[in-house]
Write an enzyme that holds these catalytic residues in place. Sequence first.
Site, PDB file in Angstrom:
ATOM      1  CE  LYS A 132      55.445  -9.706   1.192  1.00  0.00           C
ATOM      2  NZ  LYS A 132      54.975  -9.406   2.559  1.00  0.00           N
ATOM      3  NE  ARG A 165      61.982  -7.724   4.898  1.00  0.00           N
ATOM      4  CZ  ARG A 165      61.891  -8.803   4.131  1.00  0.00           C
ATOM      5  NH1 ARG A 165      60.931  -8.901   3.232  1.00  0.00           N
ATOM      6  NH2 ARG A 165      62.769  -9.797   4.261  1.00  0.00           N
TER       7      ARG A 165
END
Length: 273
Positions: free
Chosen positions: A219, A253
């Site tokens: 991210k 995740r």
Amino acid sequence: MTAAVALLTPGPTRVVGILNVTPDSFSDGGRYTDVETAVSHGLALAAEGATLIDVGGESTRPGAERVDAGTELMRVLPVVTRLAERGVAVSVDTTRAEVAARCVDAGAVVVNDVSGGLADPEMLTTVAALGCVYVAMHWRGHSATMIQRATYDDVVAEVVDELLDRVKAATRAGIEPDRLVLDPGLGFAKTGDQSWDVLRGVEAIHGIGLPVLWGASRKGMLDPVAPGGPAARDDASVAITTWLAMHGAWGVRTHTVAPHLAAVAVAGRLEQS
């Protein structure tokens, strides 16, 4: 005990493999839009040791535009079906009750809803009837507008409060607490600095008392420590997994599996007395 609920029994931090079957996801959009390629990648992630393969057919990157339910189903349903037939534990990453129901009928054991039931008023009652595990993420709006909602006085306290609201809504709808997982939503309606604050607040998030799934992999919040775009963020993602595993996270995740399993093993060794 169902196979789905067995996923939530105590144990080392689970590694959930990401399988985006979209053309526009921020890291790997377009790589797995073909069913055969997607299934092959999902099987490879499972073979590496992923506890769950999370299949998503709608990008939730900042600024992404929505697709219709038919397009989302066309993308995810064949992949979910094929992976489940091969004995892989599958979750479906969707905010739509219709997609969730069709995928659970096809063999998915988890519904991973980034909206926590806020995007579709039918989601919570649908999941209650399905009997699967439900992941409710902290969410304040769809991708196109979420960054405008990243306003907090105390981001950790407000994320905790808003997650607790989702827990109350889910249980009122009939979802048993032992089928609930929470996700603090790193990068969703949060700036990079706010996402780091949420990571630092891991004990408060875990203090809610339910399993927590974290998603930091590749991210944009990692740019300050790993500049160079998504492909350059894998090592930093693994470092965060070590931190989270040492703080008792239920799951992470991730786009890759083996390095994160190694990070979980390192955390386990460091915690041995």
